[in-house]
Scaffold this motif. Structure first.
Motif, mmCIF file in Angstrom:
data_model
loop_
_atom_site.group_PDB
_atom_site.id
_atom_site.type_symbol
_atom_site.label_atom_id
_atom_site.label_comp_id
_atom_site.label_asym_id
_atom_site.label_seq_id
_atom_site.Cartn_x
_atom_site.Cartn_y
_atom_site.Cartn_z
ATOM 1 N N ILE C 49 0.848 -1.187 0.000
ATOM 2 C CA ILE C 49 0.000 0.000 0.000
ATOM 3 C C ILE C 49 0.886 1.240 0.000
ATOM 4 O O ILE C 49 1.749 1.393 0.859
ATOM 5 N N THR C 50 0.691 2.099 -0.975
ATOM 6 C CA THR C 50 1.366 3.400 -0.984
ATOM 7 C C THR C 50 0.297 4.486 -1.055
ATOM 8 O O THR C 50 -0.846 4.220 -1.429
ATOM 9 N N SER C 51 0.664 5.703 -0.682
ATOM 10 C CA SER C 51 -0.365 6.739 -0.611
ATOM 11 C C SER C 51 0.248 8.130 -0.603
ATOM 12 O O SER C 51 1.335 8.342 -0.062
ATOM 13 N N ILE C 52 -0.472 9.064 -1.193
ATOM 14 C CA ILE C 52 -0.045 10.470 -1.123
ATOM 15 C C ILE C 52 -0.202 11.004 0.291
ATOM 16 O O ILE C 52 0.275 12.095 0.598
ATOM 17 N N PHE C 53 -0.871 10.261 1.177
ATOM 18 C CA PHE C 53 -0.997 10.691 2.577
ATOM 19 C C PHE C 53 0.219 10.265 3.400
ATOM 20 O O PHE C 53 0.359 10.678 4.549
ATOM 21 N N PHE C 54 1.059 9.424 2.826
ATOM 22 C CA PHE C 54 2.293 9.049 3.513
ATOM 23 C C PHE C 54 3.301 10.193 3.386
ATOM 24 O O PHE C 54 3.201 11.013 2.468
ATOM 25 N N PRO C 55 4.293 10.258 4.276
ATOM 26 C CA PRO C 55 5.327 11.286 4.117
ATOM 27 C C PRO C 55 5.976 11.181 2.736
ATOM 28 O O PRO C 55 6.173 10.070 2.233
ATOM 29 N N PRO C 56 6.290 12.306 2.102
ATOM 30 C CA PRO C 56 6.791 12.309 0.721
ATOM 31 C C PRO C 56 8.275 11.952 0.696
ATOM 32 O O PRO C 56 9.120 12.782 0.419
ATOM 33 N N GLN C 57 8.558 10.728 0.921
ATOM 34 C CA GLN C 57 9.906 10.306 1.250
ATOM 35 C C GLN C 57 10.141 8.893 0.733
ATOM 36 O O GLN C 57 9.261 8.040 0.822
ATOM 37 N N ASP D 89 12.019 27.055 -9.152
ATOM 38 C CA ASP D 89 12.009 27.890 -7.953
ATOM 39 C C ASP D 89 11.698 27.126 -6.683
ATOM 40 O O ASP D 89 12.144 27.506 -5.604
ATOM 41 N N VAL D 90 10.902 26.081 -6.780
ATOM 42 C CA VAL D 90 10.267 25.546 -5.584
ATOM 43 C C VAL D 90 10.041 24.042 -5.617
ATOM 44 O O VAL D 90 10.093 23.417 -6.659
ATOM 45 N N GLN D 91 9.792 23.514 -4.437
ATOM 46 C CA GLN D 91 9.238 22.171 -4.305
ATOM 47 C C GLN D 91 7.818 22.347 -3.732
ATOM 48 O O GLN D 91 7.395 23.453 -3.426
ATOM 49 N N SER D 92 7.098 21.284 -3.595
ATOM 50 C CA SER D 92 5.736 21.358 -3.084
ATOM 51 C C SER D 92 5.707 21.879 -1.645
ATOM 52 O O SER D 92 6.607 21.593 -0.863
ATOM 53 N N ALA D 93 4.663 22.630 -1.329
ATOM 54 C CA ALA D 93 4.493 23.110 0.038
ATOM 55 C C ALA D 93 3.691 22.129 0.885
ATOM 56 O O ALA D 93 3.569 22.298 2.080
ATOM 57 N N SER D 94 3.159 21.070 0.295
ATOM 58 C CA SER D 94 2.381 20.084 1.054
ATOM 59 C C SER D 94 2.878 18.678 0.714
ATOM 60 O O SER D 94 3.418 18.438 -0.374
ATOM 61 N N GLY D 97 1.143 17.185 -2.266
ATOM 62 C CA GLY D 97 1.605 17.832 -3.481
ATOM 63 C C GLY D 97 2.902 17.239 -4.016
ATOM 64 O O GLY D 97 3.098 17.157 -5.232
ATOM 65 N N HIS D 98 3.797 16.827 -3.112
ATOM 66 C CA HIS D 98 5.061 16.207 -3.551
ATOM 67 C C HIS D 98 4.790 15.000 -4.438
ATOM 68 O O HIS D 98 5.416 14.823 -5.486
ATOM 69 N N TYR D 99 3.856 14.162 -4.009
ATOM 70 C CA TYR D 99 3.522 12.978 -4.805
ATOM 71 C C TYR D 99 2.894 13.371 -6.149
ATOM 72 O O TYR D 99 3.274 12.871 -7.205
ATOM 73 N N LEU D 100 1.922 14.268 -6.086
ATOM 74 C CA LEU D 100 1.171 14.603 -7.294
ATOM 75 C C LEU D 100 2.032 15.354 -8.302
ATOM 76 O O LEU D 100 1.917 15.154 -9.517
ATOM 77 N N LEU D 101 2.934 16.220 -7.805
ATOM 78 C CA LEU D 101 3.829 16.934 -8.708
ATOM 79 C C LEU D 101 4.834 15.976 -9.347
ATOM 80 O O LEU D 101 5.111 16.060 -10.546
ATOM 81 N N THR D 102 5.388 15.070 -8.538
ATOM 82 C CA THR D 102 6.338 14.110 -9.101
ATOM 83 C C THR D 102 5.665 13.288 -10.196
ATOM 84 O O THR D 102 6.253 13.004 -11.247
ATOM 85 N N ASP D 103 4.417 12.937 -9.953
ATOM 86 C CA ASP D 103 3.651 12.215 -10.967
ATOM 87 C C ASP D 103 3.539 13.033 -12.251
ATOM 88 O O ASP D 103 3.665 12.486 -13.360
ATOM 89 N N ALA D 104 3.347 14.328 -12.102
ATOM 90 C CA ALA D 104 3.259 15.204 -13.281
ATOM 91 C C ALA D 104 4.607 15.330 -13.969
ATOM 92 O O ALA D 104 4.689 15.338 -15.206
ATOM 93 N N TYR D 105 5.688 15.424 -13.182
ATOM 94 C CA TYR D 105 7.025 15.477 -13.789
ATOM 95 C C TYR D 105 7.277 14.204 -14.619
ATOM 96 O O TYR D 105 7.866 14.256 -15.691
ATOM 97 N N LEU D 106 6.820 13.089 -14.085
ATOM 98 C CA LEU D 106 7.037 11.815 -14.789
ATOM 99 C C LEU D 106 6.176 11.702 -16.042
ATOM 100 O O LEU D 106 6.562 11.042 -17.009
ATOM 101 N N ASP D 107 5.008 12.353 -16.019
ATOM 102 C CA ASP D 107 4.213 12.409 -17.254
ATOM 103 C C ASP D 107 5.031 13.069 -18.360
ATOM 104 O O ASP D 107 5.052 12.592 -19.506
ATOM 105 N N ILE D 108 5.686 14.165 -18.005
ATOM 106 C CA ILE D 108 6.523 14.865 -18.985
ATOM 107 C C ILE D 108 7.677 13.963 -19.424
ATOM 108 O O ILE D 108 7.970 13.835 -20.622
#
Lengths: 248, 248, 248, 248
Positions: C49-57, D89-94, D97-108
């Protein structure tokens, strides 16, 4: 319940060329200027914005009546200028909300036909100062020269950390929609509500827009606050001397 | 899993004219009053509310049985009054949740046909006080005079920061649905669970609603807590004298 | 990208009567017990199980290979018992996530046909102690007596603040789905990874389930850690004496 | 407004074998390396990424022009290598967001046909050091040996806490899409922007990729910064001596 709720107060078909934003911020500078203008112009409230991104708090007016934390749009037609104002109680309580609310503010601006936005705020220096410079940022390089002619200072170092919240996002997200934007930031200590800084910003805004807004009331409040600031300075000096004598 | 889950405990078609909210807050004042009333009236539990916006925590009862953090709606019909109560374990753990949960509470209120909401809470003063004023806020100016007649104090300065959480939002979001609201806030230090403040709020609520709820039990708890408070005061005085003698 | 992603590692049609949860928590007590059991039983990993609710690590294994923070389900069939284990790296980093992840864990449990869940954790006392009690909570009063017979302590005062995270939510959200739950919490200081507390929990779990899991390895680790704890105690005593001599 | 917005700057059909990520992080090590390479190669900007997960802030350039916090993709074709760069400039502030942005980077990355990702960053040691090791992590064990041959250090203990943010997530979420990943982390104090660490990382990257990127400019900046660091060291030594003389 929608995340952001915009309540238009009439069905009238409004238009505005200019939007002036003065939401709460450092020294309440932008808020003081925009509210002063609304009062001077007798502008009419046309919309209310509430949101789950605002702090979960109601405010109590002098009559004891509660109302939701709320931002508002006012409108005035004056001497051939049609001007909208975005003012209110709060900014977003979350990072995401800042983006989404600014997007909603721009929906209203676009609906009104706004071509240019002035966002007003304070620039916190962390210390009391004699002179009040008004720093600026623009959405487009072509807006810089007219701003400089009106007395706006553009500095490579200020504001160092960029502009946080609606004042900044309105410029850049507005530019994406073809709306020009100028941000005016009055220097302020950040410790007090600062009508003196607001007075300086209004001066620049008058020069920049060709509006000729009476600044007497802001000036009076500035003088009044200057008296308080003077007392703070005296206290600080007294304290500094005390510390020096302690060290010496 | 829905963000907010409302579980109706029966299929019966309930009705209530009044909703009294006493969720956890400063000094647990509102909670004490509402739970006291539920006990005095022998009100019946009709609904349970759970939510992902509540703290992610289960509570353990005296038997060792776990249950979700949960808010509850009770109902009573008494002397021609039909009253619902909103009480429970928690408020929202997030700002957005406060709005969305209040919206859900109002769905229930509207379903019940509620015409007026009393929200009960404490007003934290940061110090222990002899007298307990009950401050008020209303959703509509017409509600102020009757409240003042019942002993509620309306002050331009209190509560300075507005009202945070369900007690405030129920007033303003309720007003949007045509439900009147009065918020009663008993002064309290904010350091202790405060039955004395709750007793004062109940007194005002009795006068305001024409209900005649026995306050003996709250008074007893108030006297008991007053003994504890007295000891705190003595300790504080002793400490203050010690510090003075140290300086002197 | 789904908020929660469950990856089944085979297509086989698995079944488990019991789910044992040992996710990270105070003293890593639950994690130690569950991982010990997985090792003793040679249980097979069936889901991740993985999740965006887990620490981004991501975590780096001893070979330098990165992997997402991940929770896992293991399964074993042993002596007529089919047991699933929920273990892993993390709990939710957000309050909402705790609810939504627990809901996902229960989806898996329901899919496996789980009838009872044991959630394992530590109960932080804030101080080192000689004896290790195992406190309990149950989803249903009928589960208490057998638990007490197995040595679980039910106390009106412990755990005072309820149970935070998956260990608690699995009990109550599980009960809604008709799955029974018992939470076992080994006393632990909260300062160290605590195999001694884990050993105590395993003892109770053996008695409660009729499983006869060898506890040698946990006992060895407990003895080892006890040596370290003894040194901490000596240091604390030395420090306390020093402070006393300073005051005296 | 989409949560994540990717703006392709041309319609051209781009391709890249390799993606090099150098977003902001400890010591700005990855950012320094990636921006240096973009400059050396004269790479072309092909995409801009903005997001509500970024800090709600605009940045002001030297001309006073505001722009949204933004990440960017650059591309270069050089000596048979096609390389994309992810900088900004930045990384995610949440966390989410880290997960979802990385997913978007990988789409590219997937769109570009990327087969391997190098993520670059700093590894904060908390103290200034003479030598700069480059630690590594890989998405797949087969990538370790070539990395070691290029001078990357794989240590069981470093980085202890895993890798936080895009540098780590790109490896593991990339692996799910069949994209190989190597993370290079230059040792750095974490107190300063660290071109010396960046220089070390570039050296390893040159060896690992067979690219032969000129490192003169980074070396110059490293020497310059080394002068500053030397002064910090002297100040620390002076302070340490002072404290010793105070104790002695």
């Amino acid at each position: 319940m929608d995340d952001i709720r915009i309540k238009m107060l009439t069905d009238e078909d409004y238009h505005a060329d200019i939007l002036i934003e003065g939401l709460p911020g450092v020294g309440q500078v932008g808020k003081l200027v925009a509210e002063h203008m609304i009062e001077e112009f007798g502008a009419e409230k046309i919309a209310e914005i509430t949101s789950i991104f605002f702090p979960p708090q109601v405010l109590i007016d002098d009559n004891g009546v509660a109302r939701l934390s709320c931002n508002e749009v006012y409108l005035v037609n004056t001497d051939g200028n049609s001007i909208a104002f975005l003012v209110g109680d709060v900014q977003s309580a979350s990072g995401e909300g800042h983006y989404l609310l600014t997007d909603a503010y721009l929906d209203i601006a676009e609906e009104l036909g706004v071509k240019r936005i002035y966002t007003l705020g304070g620039y916190g220096t962390g210390h009391l100062q004699e002179e009040t410079q008004v720093f600026g940022a623009v959405s487009n390089i072509s807006l810089r020269e007219p701003a400089e002619d009106a007395g706006v200072v553009f500095s490579k170092d200020e504001p160092g950390g960029g502009i946080i919240g609606a004042s900044g996002l309105l410029l850049s997200l507005g530019a994406e929609r073809g709306i020009e934007g100028v941000c005016l930031m009055g220097e302020t200590s950040g410790y007090i509500v600062d009508p003196k800084s607001a007075h300086a910003v209004l001066g620049v805004l008058n020069a920049l827009t060709g509006l000729d807004i009476d600044d007497t009331k802001l000036e009076e409040r500035a003088v009044e606050m200057e008296g308080i600031v003077e007392k703070i300075r005296e206290l600080e000096n007294a304290k500094a001397e005390e510390e020096l004598s302690y060290i010496g």
